[in-house]
Motif scaffolding. Structure first.
Motif, PDB file in Angstrom:
ATOM      1  N   SER A  53     -13.985  18.082 -31.745  1.00 29.89           N
ATOM      2  CA  SER A  53     -12.754  17.491 -32.163  1.00 29.89           C
ATOM      3  C   SER A  53     -12.264  18.671 -32.991  1.00 29.89           C
ATOM      4  CB  SER A  53     -13.093  16.355 -32.977  1.00 29.89           C
ATOM      5  OG  SER A  53     -13.847  16.485 -34.002  1.00 29.89           O
ATOM      6  N   ALA A  54     -11.026  18.443 -33.371  1.00 31.13           N
ATOM      7  CA  ALA A  54     -10.416  19.220 -34.268  1.00 31.13           C
ATOM      8  C   ALA A  54      -9.466  18.166 -35.074  1.00 31.13           C
ATOM      9  CB  ALA A  54      -9.348  20.515 -33.741  1.00 31.13           C
ATOM     10  N   VAL A  55      -9.594  18.316 -36.340  1.00 28.18           N
ATOM     11  CA  VAL A  55      -8.652  17.557 -37.409  1.00 28.18           C
ATOM     12  C   VAL A  55      -7.917  18.637 -38.395  1.00 28.18           C
ATOM     13  CG1 VAL A  55      -8.561  15.556 -38.592  1.00 28.18           C
ATOM     14  CG2 VAL A  55     -10.258  15.563 -36.841  1.00 28.18           C
ATOM     15  N   PRO A  56      -6.812  18.962 -38.067  1.00 30.66           N
ATOM     16  CA  PRO A  56      -6.192  19.981 -39.069  1.00 30.66           C
ATOM     17  C   PRO A  56      -6.198  19.306 -40.536  1.00 30.66           C
ATOM     18  CG  PRO A  56      -5.131  20.090 -37.013  1.00 30.66           C
ATOM     19  CD  PRO A  56      -5.948  18.709 -37.136  1.00 30.66           C
ATOM     20  N   ALA A  57      -5.607  18.042 -40.916  1.00 30.04           N
ATOM     21  CA  ALA A  57      -5.445  17.516 -42.000  1.00 30.04           C
ATOM     22  C   ALA A  57      -4.708  18.442 -42.843  1.00 30.04           C
ATOM     23  CB  ALA A  57      -6.967  17.066 -42.384  1.00 30.04           C
ATOM     24  N   GLY A  58      -3.672  19.011 -42.553  1.00 31.84           N
ATOM     25  CA  GLY A  58      -2.726  19.690 -43.329  1.00 31.84           C
ATOM     26  C   GLY A  58      -2.763  21.042 -43.363  1.00 31.84           C
ATOM     27  N   ASP A 101     -12.028  29.972 -31.648  1.00 37.15           N
ATOM     28  CA  ASP A 101     -11.895  31.225 -31.256  1.00 37.15           C
ATOM     29  C   ASP A 101     -13.398  31.396 -30.557  1.00 37.15           C
ATOM     30  OD1 ASP A 101     -11.678  33.859 -30.023  1.00 37.15           O
ATOM     31  OD2 ASP A 101     -11.122  34.762 -32.152  1.00 37.15           O
ATOM     32  N   LYS A 102     -14.036  32.341 -31.493  1.00 38.68           N
ATOM     33  CA  LYS A 102     -15.700  32.558 -30.897  1.00 38.68           C
ATOM     34  C   LYS A 102     -16.530  31.381 -31.111  1.00 38.68           C
ATOM     35  CE  LYS A 102     -19.084  36.330 -31.511  1.00 38.68           C
ATOM     36  NZ  LYS A 102     -19.550  36.511 -30.053  1.00 38.68           N
ATOM     37  N   VAL A 103     -17.279  30.815 -30.180  1.00 40.53           N
ATOM     38  CA  VAL A 103     -18.413  29.925 -30.323  1.00 40.53           C
ATOM     39  C   VAL A 103     -19.750  30.571 -29.765  1.00 40.53           C
ATOM     40  CG1 VAL A 103     -19.228  27.901 -29.414  1.00 40.53           C
ATOM     41  CG2 VAL A 103     -16.614  28.062 -29.822  1.00 40.53           C
ATOM     42  N   GLU A 104     -20.564  30.674 -30.537  1.00 39.47           N
ATOM     43  CA  GLU A 104     -21.835  31.321 -30.473  1.00 39.47           C
ATOM     44  C   GLU A 104     -22.523  31.089 -29.068  1.00 39.47           C
ATOM     45  OE1 GLU A 104     -24.130  34.730 -31.699  1.00 39.47           O
ATOM     46  OE2 GLU A 104     -22.524  33.815 -32.790  1.00 39.47           O
ATOM     47  N   SER A 106      -1.468  25.549 -30.588  1.00 43.10           N
ATOM     48  CA  SER A 106      -0.966  27.108 -30.377  1.00 43.10           C
ATOM     49  C   SER A 106      -1.796  27.738 -29.530  1.00 43.10           C
ATOM     50  CB  SER A 106      -0.502  27.720 -31.592  1.00 43.10           C
ATOM     51  OG  SER A 106       0.327  27.057 -32.307  1.00 43.10           O
ATOM     52  N   VAL A 107      -1.344  28.392 -28.459  1.00 47.08           N
ATOM     53  CA  VAL A 107      -2.349  28.972 -27.581  1.00 47.08           C
ATOM     54  C   VAL A 107      -1.548  30.430 -26.709  1.00 47.08           C
ATOM     55  CG1 VAL A 107      -2.214  27.342 -25.766  1.00 47.08           C
ATOM     56  CG2 VAL A 107      -4.060  29.136 -25.454  1.00 47.08           C
ATOM     57  N   GLY A 108      -1.938  31.230 -26.645  1.00 44.44           N
ATOM     58  CA  GLY A 108      -1.012  32.437 -25.816  1.00 44.44           C
ATOM     59  C   GLY A 108       0.258  32.657 -26.422  1.00 44.44           C
ATOM     60  N   GLY A 109       0.477  32.194 -27.829  1.00 44.36           N
ATOM     61  CA  GLY A 109       1.691  32.631 -28.364  1.00 44.36           C
ATOM     62  C   GLY A 109       2.549  31.652 -27.937  1.00 44.36           C
ATOM     63  N   GLU A 110       2.366  30.523 -27.608  1.00 37.57           N
ATOM     64  CA  GLU A 110       3.141  29.292 -27.413  1.00 37.57           C
ATOM     65  C   GLU A 110       2.789  28.245 -28.157  1.00 37.57           C
ATOM     66  OE1 GLU A 110       5.763  29.012 -25.477  1.00 37.57           O
ATOM     67  OE2 GLU A 110       5.869  31.014 -24.719  1.00 37.57           O
ATOM     68  N   ASP A 111       3.845  27.189 -28.582  1.00 34.68           N
ATOM     69  CA  ASP A 111       3.340  26.180 -29.463  1.00 34.68           C
ATOM     70  C   ASP A 111       3.658  24.937 -28.486  1.00 34.68           C
ATOM     71  OD1 ASP A 111       2.706  27.675 -31.689  1.00 34.68           O
ATOM     72  OD2 ASP A 111       4.645  27.549 -32.815  1.00 34.68           O
ATOM     73  N   THR A 168      -5.185  27.308 -31.652  1.00 41.28           N
ATOM     74  CA  THR A 168      -4.914  26.955 -33.165  1.00 41.28           C
ATOM     75  C   THR A 168      -4.317  25.564 -33.058  1.00 41.28           C
ATOM     76  OG1 THR A 168      -4.564  28.996 -33.881  1.00 41.28           O
ATOM     77  CG2 THR A 168      -3.769  27.339 -35.274  1.00 41.28           C
ATOM     78  N   PHE A 169      -5.062  24.719 -33.876  1.00 40.18           N
ATOM     79  CA  PHE A 169      -4.590  23.203 -34.106  1.00 40.18           C
ATOM     80  C   PHE A 169      -3.981  23.065 -35.297  1.00 40.18           C
ATOM     81  CE2 PHE A 169      -8.346  23.501 -31.633  1.00 40.18           C
ATOM     82  CZ  PHE A 169      -8.267  22.814 -30.287  1.00 40.18           C
TER      83      PHE A 169
END
Length: 274
Positions: free
Chosen positions: A52-57, A63-66, A91-96, A115-116
């Motif tokens: 999950s990803a919760v930006p919350a503002g 990106d890198k995940v070990e 946002s991915v590859g320069g697009e939103d 990016t979330f």
């Protein structure tokens, strides 16, 4: 903040010996959706990552995940993102891409960091890939809807397919969710197996004081795990995956493995369940 956990695969003979806490340690995933965090679980079943990803503002970048051993998570992987919250942006590859509630974004291999942002609550799934397909936003109106079940059998539901050969091409990741009509509670029954691929469920839109009893295990050795809202469960290829709730609910299903044939399953007769 990025948190990553690894879950190792175990065989059905070992699973028979596990008590409640041990079953939950291996297959149950709680505490995924935390404000300001990206939480991932790396499963050794078909190397599926769920999280999950919760930006919350504030913006969060994945990106890198070990655990993947690559420079960026999507170097050799594809990804599906479901928004179960309010409107958010990926946002991915320069697009939103703006995702409304219930919409899915497919992200192809090699797309780079993700990016979330916004008010979304993003459920993230990723599987290894060997081919790149275009990043695609799938609106609800573009998903494939399959109505099934009946009120009389307490399983009236609609299956909404997003990452599916008839909707959006992917390498091996299949993804969608199933919504139940009011008063219907049974999912995926009669049960089935698909030894060629694993599956993961996220239960959501479940009232706080209600629960789903998720059924797993070999047909002759069934077990259950009690699930609360926004909790996930990992289903091995050798296990059934079914359940019943104390109220109606929605669950997101995702599969990774040898093929993308949604109907490739081995049915289990009701009389063979134990």
């Amino acid at each position: 903040m990025l948190r990553t956990e690894t879950r190792h695969a175990i065989d059905p003979a070992t699973a028979k010996t596990l008590d409640t806490d041990q079953l939950r340690d291996h297959f149950h995933v709680a505490g995924l959706f935390a404000d300001g965090e990206i939480n991932l679980v790396y499963s050794h079943y078909d190397r599926l990552i769920l999280g999950s990803a919760v930006p919350a503002g504030k913006a969060l970048t994945l990106d890198k995940v070990e655990a993947t051993g690559t420079a960026t998570i999507l170097e050799r992987r594809e990804m599906g993102v479901l928004n179960i919250g309010d409107t958010g942006t990926v946002s991915v590859g320069g697009e939103d891409y703006e995702l409304e509630t219930g919409e899915v974004l497919y992200i192809g291999m090699g797309a780079g960091p993700v990016t979330f942002a916004g008010a979304g609550r993003f459920y993230v799934l990723s599987a290894p890939a060997h081919q790149t397909y275009p990043t695609t936003l799938i609106k609800l109106k573009d998903a494939r809807r399959v109505e099934m079940g009946a009120r009389e059998t307490a399983n009236e539901r609609v299956i909404i397919q997003f990452l599916h050969p008839e909707v959006c091409k992917s390498c091996q990741l299949l993804m969608g969710y199933t919504q139940f009509a009011e008063g219907s509670v049974w999912n995926t029954m009669p049960a089935h197996l698909h030894d060629r691929r694993m599956e993961a469920y996220l239960y959501f839109q479940l009232p706080e004081n209600q629960r789903v009893f998720h059924l797993m295990g070999e047909p002759s050795q069934t077990r259950h795990i009690v699930m609360a809202n926004e909790e996930a469960v990992i289903s091995p290829p050798w296990s059934i995956h079914a359940g019943a709730g104390t109220s109606s609910y929605t669950f997101c299903w995702a599969m990774a493995g040898d093929n993308v044939d949604f109907t490739d399953m081995d049915m289990v007769a009701m009389g063979d369940l134990r």
